[in-house]
Design a protein around this motif. Structure first.
Motif, PDB file in Angstrom:
ATOM      1  N   ALA A 226     -12.890  16.908  12.493  1.00 41.76           N
ATOM      2  CA  ALA A 226     -14.061  16.031  12.410  1.00 41.76           C
ATOM      3  C   ALA A 226     -14.209  15.480  10.997  1.00 41.76           C
ATOM      4  O   ALA A 226     -14.506  14.292  10.794  1.00 41.76           O
ATOM      5  CB  ALA A 226     -15.316  16.790  12.818  1.00 41.76           C
ATOM      6  N   SER A 227     -13.985  16.315   9.999  1.00 39.25           N
ATOM      7  CA  SER A 227     -14.081  15.886   8.604  1.00 39.25           C
ATOM      8  C   SER A 227     -13.006  14.859   8.279  1.00 39.25           C
ATOM      9  O   SER A 227     -13.268  13.844   7.626  1.00 39.25           O
ATOM     10  CB  SER A 227     -13.953  17.100   7.666  1.00 39.25           C
ATOM     11  OG  SER A 227     -14.955  18.054   7.931  1.00 39.25           O
ATOM     12  N   GLU A 228     -11.786  15.113   8.740  1.00 36.26           N
ATOM     13  CA  GLU A 228     -10.683  14.192   8.479  1.00 36.26           C
ATOM     14  C   GLU A 228     -10.919  12.841   9.139  1.00 36.26           C
ATOM     15  O   GLU A 228     -10.629  11.788   8.550  1.00 36.26           O
ATOM     16  CB  GLU A 228      -9.368  14.799   8.977  1.00 36.26           C
ATOM     17  CG  GLU A 228      -8.898  15.985   8.163  1.00 36.26           C
ATOM     18  CD  GLU A 228      -7.649  16.614   8.735  1.00 36.26           C
ATOM     19  OE1 GLU A 228      -7.282  16.268   9.894  1.00 36.26           O
ATOM     20  OE2 GLU A 228      -7.040  17.464   8.050  1.00 36.26           O
ATOM     21  N   ARG A 229     -11.436  12.855  10.371  1.00 36.97           N
ATOM     22  CA  ARG A 229     -11.668  11.600  11.094  1.00 36.97           C
ATOM     23  C   ARG A 229     -12.641  10.696  10.353  1.00 36.97           C
ATOM     24  O   ARG A 229     -12.502   9.476  10.377  1.00 36.97           O
ATOM     25  CB  ARG A 229     -12.195  11.902  12.509  1.00 36.97           C
ATOM     26  CG  ARG A 229     -11.134  11.988  13.575  1.00 36.97           C
ATOM     27  CD  ARG A 229     -11.731  11.926  14.967  1.00 36.97           C
ATOM     28  NE  ARG A 229     -12.631  13.033  15.234  1.00 36.97           N
ATOM     29  CZ  ARG A 229     -12.238  14.223  15.707  1.00 36.97           C
ATOM     30  NH1 ARG A 229     -10.967  14.443  15.950  1.00 36.97           N
ATOM     31  NH2 ARG A 229     -13.126  15.180  15.931  1.00 36.97           N
ATOM     32  N   HIS A 230     -13.621  11.304   9.713  1.00 34.42           N
ATOM     33  CA  HIS A 230     -14.669  10.513   9.069  1.00 34.42           C
ATOM     34  C   HIS A 230     -14.562  10.555   7.543  1.00 34.42           C
ATOM     35  O   HIS A 230     -15.504  10.200   6.833  1.00 34.42           O
ATOM     36  CB  HIS A 230     -16.036  11.005   9.534  1.00 34.42           C
ATOM     37  CG  HIS A 230     -16.183  10.965  11.027  1.00 34.42           C
ATOM     38  ND1 HIS A 230     -16.240   9.782  11.741  1.00 34.42           N
ATOM     39  CD2 HIS A 230     -16.237  11.967  11.962  1.00 34.42           C
ATOM     40  CE1 HIS A 230     -16.356  10.050  13.035  1.00 34.42           C
ATOM     41  NE2 HIS A 230     -16.348  11.363  13.189  1.00 34.42           N
ATOM     42  N   MET A 231     -13.383  10.967   7.061  1.00 31.98           N
ATOM     43  CA  MET A 231     -13.039  10.915   5.641  1.00 31.98           C
ATOM     44  C   MET A 231     -14.046  11.646   4.761  1.00 31.98           C
ATOM     45  O   MET A 231     -14.399  11.214   3.662  1.00 31.98           O
ATOM     46  CB  MET A 231     -12.881   9.463   5.181  1.00 31.98           C
ATOM     47  CG  MET A 231     -11.767   8.722   5.880  1.00 31.98           C
ATOM     48  SD  MET A 231     -11.550   7.014   5.320  1.00 31.98           S
ATOM     49  CE  MET A 231     -10.962   7.297   3.656  1.00 31.98           C
ATOM     50  N   ALA A 232     -14.524  12.787   5.264  1.00 26.29           N
ATOM     51  CA  ALA A 232     -15.363  13.667   4.460  1.00 26.29           C
ATOM     52  C   ALA A 232     -14.480  14.795   3.932  1.00 26.29           C
ATOM     53  O   ALA A 232     -13.676  15.355   4.689  1.00 26.29           O
ATOM     54  CB  ALA A 232     -16.506  14.241   5.299  1.00 26.29           C
ATOM     55  N   ARG A 233     -14.604  15.104   2.683  1.00 20.92           N
ATOM     56  CA  ARG A 233     -13.786  16.172   2.117  1.00 20.92           C
ATOM     57  C   ARG A 233     -14.231  17.509   2.692  1.00 20.92           C
ATOM     58  O   ARG A 233     -15.421  17.816   2.724  1.00 20.92           O
ATOM     59  CB  ARG A 233     -13.901  16.175   0.589  1.00 20.92           C
ATOM     60  CG  ARG A 233     -13.026  17.229  -0.091  1.00 20.92           C
ATOM     61  CD  ARG A 233     -12.988  17.039  -1.590  1.00 20.92           C
ATOM     62  NE  ARG A 233     -12.240  15.854  -1.953  1.00 20.92           N
ATOM     63  CZ  ARG A 233     -11.966  15.509  -3.213  1.00 20.92           C
ATOM     64  NH1 ARG A 233     -12.427  16.241  -4.207  1.00 20.92           N
ATOM     65  NH2 ARG A 233     -11.272  14.424  -3.474  1.00 20.92           N
ATOM     66  N   PHE A 234     -13.253  18.321   3.111  1.00 17.59           N
ATOM     67  CA  PHE A 234     -13.541  19.587   3.793  1.00 17.59           C
ATOM     68  C   PHE A 234     -13.241  20.761   2.869  1.00 17.59           C
ATOM     69  O   PHE A 234     -12.179  20.830   2.253  1.00 17.59           O
ATOM     70  CB  PHE A 234     -12.692  19.703   5.066  1.00 17.59           C
ATOM     71  CG  PHE A 234     -12.912  20.976   5.836  1.00 17.59           C
ATOM     72  CD1 PHE A 234     -13.958  21.078   6.740  1.00 17.59           C
ATOM     73  CD2 PHE A 234     -12.076  22.071   5.647  1.00 17.59           C
ATOM     74  CE1 PHE A 234     -14.164  22.255   7.459  1.00 17.59           C
ATOM     75  CE2 PHE A 234     -12.275  23.244   6.352  1.00 17.59           C
ATOM     76  CZ  PHE A 234     -13.324  23.328   7.266  1.00 17.59           C
ATOM     77  N   TYR A 235     -14.191  21.690   2.772  1.00 21.70           N
ATOM     78  CA  TYR A 235     -14.010  22.904   1.980  1.00 21.70           C
ATOM     79  C   TYR A 235     -14.267  24.128   2.853  1.00 21.70           C
ATOM     80  O   TYR A 235     -15.286  24.201   3.547  1.00 21.70           O
ATOM     81  CB  TYR A 235     -14.978  22.940   0.794  1.00 21.70           C
ATOM     82  CG  TYR A 235     -14.739  21.880  -0.245  1.00 21.70           C
ATOM     83  CD1 TYR A 235     -13.795  22.061  -1.253  1.00 21.70           C
ATOM     84  CD2 TYR A 235     -15.473  20.696  -0.222  1.00 21.70           C
ATOM     85  CE1 TYR A 235     -13.575  21.084  -2.207  1.00 21.70           C
ATOM     86  CE2 TYR A 235     -15.259  19.715  -1.172  1.00 21.70           C
ATOM     87  CZ  TYR A 235     -14.316  19.917  -2.165  1.00 21.70           C
ATOM     88  OH  TYR A 235     -14.101  18.944  -3.106  1.00 21.70           O
ATOM     89  N   CYS A 236     -13.368  25.099   2.800  1.00 21.77           N
ATOM     90  CA  CYS A 236     -13.563  26.371   3.493  1.00 21.77           C
ATOM     91  C   CYS A 236     -14.011  27.384   2.440  1.00 21.77           C
ATOM     92  O   CYS A 236     -13.270  27.686   1.498  1.00 21.77           O
ATOM     93  CB  CYS A 236     -12.253  26.807   4.160  1.00 21.77           C
ATOM     94  SG  CYS A 236     -12.482  28.046   5.438  1.00 21.77           S
ATOM     95  N   VAL A 237     -15.215  27.866   2.578  1.00 23.47           N
ATOM     96  CA  VAL A 237     -15.827  28.718   1.559  1.00 23.47           C
ATOM     97  C   VAL A 237     -15.508  30.182   1.837  1.00 23.47           C
ATOM     98  O   VAL A 237     -15.785  30.685   2.927  1.00 23.47           O
ATOM     99  CB  VAL A 237     -17.366  28.510   1.532  1.00 23.47           C
ATOM    100  CG1 VAL A 237     -17.989  29.338   0.413  1.00 23.47           C
ATOM    101  CG2 VAL A 237     -17.694  27.030   1.371  1.00 23.47           C
ATOM    102  N   PRO A 238     -14.951  30.907   0.861  1.00 22.04           N
ATOM    103  CA  PRO A 238     -14.682  32.339   1.046  1.00 22.04           C
ATOM    104  C   PRO A 238     -15.978  33.104   1.287  1.00 22.04           C
ATOM    105  O   PRO A 238     -17.029  32.745   0.762  1.00 22.04           O
ATOM    106  CB  PRO A 238     -14.053  32.766  -0.302  1.00 22.04           C
ATOM    107  CG  PRO A 238     -13.570  31.499  -0.905  1.00 22.04           C
ATOM    108  CD  PRO A 238     -14.524  30.423  -0.451  1.00 22.04           C
ATOM    109  N   PRO A 239     -15.924  34.149   2.102  1.00 24.31           N
ATOM    110  CA  PRO A 239     -17.138  34.909   2.406  1.00 24.31           C
ATOM    111  C   PRO A 239     -17.677  35.614   1.163  1.00 24.31           C
ATOM    112  O   PRO A 239     -16.953  36.302   0.457  1.00 24.31           O
ATOM    113  CB  PRO A 239     -16.683  35.913   3.458  1.00 24.31           C
ATOM    114  CG  PRO A 239     -15.213  36.053   3.250  1.00 24.31           C
ATOM    115  CD  PRO A 239     -14.731  34.713   2.779  1.00 24.31           C
TER     116      PRO A 239
END
Length: 246
Positions: A226-239
């Motif tokens: 979803a982020s890639e489709r709408h060109m939003a930068r995606f971050y996966c936050v460590p717990p």
């Protein structure tokens, strides 16, 4: 989402331009003053200037990641400046040696790089300070959403909103389950993860922060695509802490 590229990347390249101007202004000024005492042929100085700017390319590239970061502490800015200067010195001396243009005295280079460390660091600190002041007035604000409603998400939101000069505006959060979940600081719930795609389509969002790293691969993939489709930068936050609610 062309908005993101103009909004976020422009700042990064603006800082790179500041570095380029600072390096060249200092080199030209010191080179001019040095020639008053040690005259060298104009041709040699022109070749040296060309080699100097060739060495600037890897030096500036090495600091782009720091400039691209939306929140950068001053000590990291100084460290990045030192890294860039070290890389420039390495490439500049190598180019001069390979091309046989080694007429520049080592004392000049030692003086230049010593002064450059101070000047470039100060220029970056001043630029960062100006950017913070600009953000406090409402400029260069990143529009973000958070996926997750557990302790990690709450702490992330607190860090983002703790200082207005960081330039984050949290539009809300998405749950990864049917449970409502809530933020203690009143950040709006925008829906479940399945609603993320349509929300990004209809809103200008720059960054998506996914705070449920222990979640299913299918959910992570859904948020990433979803982020890639709408060109939003995606971050996966460590717990940051285990949470039973998402």
């Amino acid at each position: 989402m062309a908005f993101y590229h103009h909004h976020g990347a422009a700042i990064k390249y603006l800082f790179a331009l500041v570095d380029f101007i600072t390096y060249n202004s200092l080199f030209i000024s010191m080179g001019w003053m040095w020639r008053l005492r040690q005259p060298y042929p104009e041709h040699d100085w022109r070749l040296a200037a060309l080699a100097f700017n060739m060495a600037l390319v890897p030096a500036i590239i090495s600091t782009l990641s720091t400039h691209a970061s939306h929140t950068v502490m001053m000590e990291k800015t100084v460290t990045a400046s030192l890294k860039g200067i070290g890389i420039h010195a390495l490439f500049f001396l190598a180019i001069l040696n390979v091309t046989g243009n080694d007429f520049i005295p080592s004392v000049f280079l030692a003086c230049f790089y010593s002064i450059a460390f101070v000047v470039v660091s100060c220029a970056n600190i001043i630029s960062r300070t100006a950017l913070k002041a600009y953000r406090l007035k409402g400029g260069n604000i990143m529009q973000v959403v958070i996926v997750g409603s557990g302790e990690t998400a709450r702490r992330l939101a607190m860090e983002m909103t703790n200082n207005d000069s960081f330039g984050y505006n949290i539009r809300g959060f998405f749950s990864t389950t049917e449970k409502n979940g809530s933020f203690s600081d009143g950040i709006t719930r925008l829906g479940n993860l399945k609603d993320l795609d349509s929300y990004l389509e209809n809103n200008n969002i720059d960054e998506v922060y996914y705070s449920c790293t222990d979640d299913t691969p299918a959910n992570i993939e859904m948020a990433t695509k979803a982020s890639e489709r709408h060109m939003a930068r995606f971050y996966c936050v460590p717990p940051l802490a285990h949470s039973s609610t998402r």
